[in-house]
Design a protein around this motif. Structure first.
Motif, PDB file in Angstrom:
ATOM      1  N   GLY A  18      -0.004   2.853  -3.141  1.00 13.98           N
ATOM      2  CA  GLY A  18      -0.955   3.690  -3.019  1.00 13.98           C
ATOM      3  C   GLY A  18      -2.428   2.955  -2.779  1.00 13.98           C
ATOM      4  N   ASN A  19      -3.455   3.427  -3.161  1.00 12.49           N
ATOM      5  CA  ASN A  19      -4.799   2.826  -2.945  1.00 12.49           C
ATOM      6  C   ASN A  19      -5.006   1.586  -3.702  1.00 12.49           C
ATOM      7  N   CYS A  20      -5.385   0.502  -3.014  1.00 10.63           N
ATOM      8  CA  CYS A  20      -5.446  -0.669  -3.831  1.00 10.63           C
ATOM      9  C   CYS A  20      -6.601  -1.559  -3.282  1.00 10.63           C
ATOM     10  N   THR A  21      -7.359  -2.535  -4.276  1.00 11.70           N
ATOM     11  CA  THR A  21      -8.317  -3.192  -3.875  1.00 11.70           C
ATOM     12  C   THR A  21      -7.557  -4.841  -3.282  1.00 11.70           C
ATOM     13  N   LEU A  57       0.940  -1.328   0.075  1.00 11.10           N
ATOM     14  CA  LEU A  57       0.013  -0.152   0.030  1.00 11.10           C
ATOM     15  C   LEU A  57       0.868   1.302   0.013  1.00 11.10           C
ATOM     16  N   ARG A  61     -10.825   1.656   4.812  1.00 12.05           N
ATOM     17  CA  ARG A  61     -11.395   1.020   3.527  1.00 12.05           C
ATOM     18  C   ARG A  61     -12.320   1.938   2.994  1.00 12.05           C
ATOM     19  N   ASP A  62     -12.395   2.104   1.650  1.00 15.79           N
ATOM     20  CA  ASP A  62     -13.404   3.072   1.127  1.00 15.79           C
ATOM     21  C   ASP A  62     -14.442   2.083   0.688  1.00 15.79           C
ATOM     22  N   ILE A  89     -11.620  -0.226  -1.687  1.00 18.41           N
ATOM     23  CA  ILE A  89     -10.258   0.410  -1.991  1.00 18.41           C
ATOM     24  C   ILE A  89      -9.860   0.644  -0.482  1.00 18.41           C
ATOM     25  N   TYR A  90      -8.551   0.069  -0.140  1.00 18.37           N
ATOM     26  CA  TYR A  90      -7.850   0.335   0.768  1.00 18.37           C
ATOM     27  C   TYR A  90      -6.661   1.193   0.649  1.00 18.37           C
ATOM     28  N   LYS A  91      -6.502   1.808   1.778  1.00 14.55           N
ATOM     29  CA  LYS A  91      -5.291   2.907   1.708  1.00 14.55           C
ATOM     30  C   LYS A  91      -4.676   2.789   3.416  1.00 14.55           C
TER      31      LYS A  91
END
Length: 127
Positions: free
Chosen positions: A24-27, A20, A61-62, A69-71
């Motif tokens: 960056g932002n990832c599933t 991450l 988690r978005d 999407i996790y950040k």
């Protein structure tokens, strides 16, 4: 996670944080595909780990879309500093010099890395 809360990611959580921090932002799928290149990891295990990390405040988690999407919520530099300080205290009895000598004795450093270390030490001695 507050500044007073100690950062205690497990080894597996740290692997996910590294991804991450770099990407960056990832599933979960994206993280899992990267993890799978280096070790045998099940998708559901990666998913569960990331859910736990969300509960611990290591990631956010978005959920606004179907694919979550996790950040990373924790700062890479602060996490690294905390873990290195903990290792110095617990493994090297508080001696940063022993850590450095052990690290340099066990791993080949490139000439650029050696030059950077020398410059860093020179700068430290000038303070």
């Amino acid at each position: 996670m507050t500044a007073a809360t100690p950062l205690k990611p497990t080894e597996s959580e740290l692997e996910i944080l590294q991804i991450l921090w770099e990407k960056g932002n990832c599933t979960v799928r994206e993280v899992h595909e990267i993890l799978e290149k280096n070790k045998d990891a099940g998708y559901t295990t990666t998913l569960k780990l990331m859910q736990i990390m969300s509960e611990k405040g290591l990631v956010i988690r978005d959920t606004s879309s179907k694919t979550h999407i996790y950040k990373a919520l924790v700062n890479q530099q602060k996490t690294e500093q905390h873990l290195v300080n903990k290792m110095i205290d617990n493994v090297f009895n508080g001696s940063a010099a022993r850590l450095v000598m052990q690290a340099l004795g066990n791993h080949s450093a490139s000439q650029d890395e050696i030059d950077s270390i020398k410059k860093y030490l020179d700068d430290l001695s000038k303070k």
